[in-house]
Every structure is written in C-alpha cells, then in structure tokens.
Motif scaffolding. Structure first.
Motif, mmCIF file in Angstrom:
data_model
loop_
_atom_site.group_PDB
_atom_site.id
_atom_site.type_symbol
_atom_site.label_atom_id
_atom_site.label_comp_id
_atom_site.label_asym_id
_atom_site.label_seq_id
_atom_site.Cartn_x
_atom_site.Cartn_y
_atom_site.Cartn_z
ATOM 1 N N ASN A 126 -0.961 7.481 -6.481
ATOM 2 C CA ASN A 126 -2.278 7.840 -7.001
ATOM 3 C C ASN A 126 -2.206 8.642 -8.285
ATOM 4 O O ASN A 126 -3.136 9.329 -8.633
ATOM 5 C CB ASN A 126 -3.067 8.627 -5.953
ATOM 6 C CG ASN A 126 -3.436 7.781 -4.746
ATOM 7 O OD1 ASN A 126 -3.621 6.586 -4.895
ATOM 8 N ND2 ASN A 126 -3.540 8.389 -3.593
ATOM 9 N N ARG B 75 2.217 2.150 -3.586
ATOM 10 C CA ARG B 75 1.263 2.593 -4.604
ATOM 11 C C ARG B 75 1.249 4.119 -4.687
ATOM 12 O O ARG B 75 1.357 4.813 -3.691
ATOM 13 C CB ARG B 75 -0.153 2.119 -4.274
ATOM 14 C CG ARG B 75 -0.312 0.643 -4.419
ATOM 15 C CD ARG B 75 -1.752 0.264 -4.138
ATOM 16 N NE ARG B 75 -1.889 -1.185 -4.102
ATOM 17 C CZ ARG B 75 -2.924 -1.800 -3.578
ATOM 18 N NH1 ARG B 75 -3.903 -1.128 -3.041
ATOM 19 N NH2 ARG B 75 -2.973 -3.108 -3.586
ATOM 20 N N LYS C 30 0.827 -1.208 0.000
ATOM 21 C CA LYS C 30 0.000 0.000 0.000
ATOM 22 C C LYS C 30 0.859 1.255 0.000
ATOM 23 O O LYS C 30 0.492 2.262 -0.586
ATOM 24 C CB LYS C 30 -0.948 0.007 1.188
ATOM 25 C CG LYS C 30 -2.058 -0.999 1.052
ATOM 26 C CD LYS C 30 -2.947 -1.019 2.258
ATOM 27 C CE LYS C 30 -3.994 -2.097 2.124
ATOM 28 N NZ LYS C 30 -4.819 -2.213 3.324
#
Length: 65
Positions: free
Chosen positions: A64, A62, A59
C-alpha cells in the motif's frame, strides 16, 4: 460490471456445483455413475482452487505504499 475472468470463474463454480449435484443424485437414485463425471468435478474444482490460491498470493504481494 465484473470482468470476463470473474464471470468465467462464476460459471465454472456453478457448473461444478451442478455436476456434483448430478453425481450425488445418481448415487442416491442407485444409478451407476459414469467414470467421467468425478473427473470433470475434480478438474473444475482444481481450476477454482488454483485461481483462489493465486488470488491470495497476488493480494499478499501488493503493498500500500
């Protein structure tokens, strides 16, 4: 629907909790606990901790955008 991996983790968590309850129940009742039971609890706990840390790292990696 949850993925198979999520369901496997759920069953591992429930199994670990059941084994821990069994172990502490043996201690509370004064029965001699087997040597295998704490190793099983540690193995399942290690499995869950590893995958929890892996989820955090995935997580974190990652983006955006």
């Amino acid at each position: 629907m949850k993925s198979t991996f999520d369901l496997m983790r759920l069953w591992a968590m429930l199994t670990g909790l059941a084994l821990a309850a069994w172990y502490f129940g043996e201690l509370w009742l004064g029965a001699k606990a087997t040597e295998t039971l704490p190793m099983l609890i540690a193995a399942i706990g290690g499995f869950e901790l590893f995958h929890y840390a892996q989820d955090i790292l995935i997580k974190r990696g990652r983006t955006n955008g």
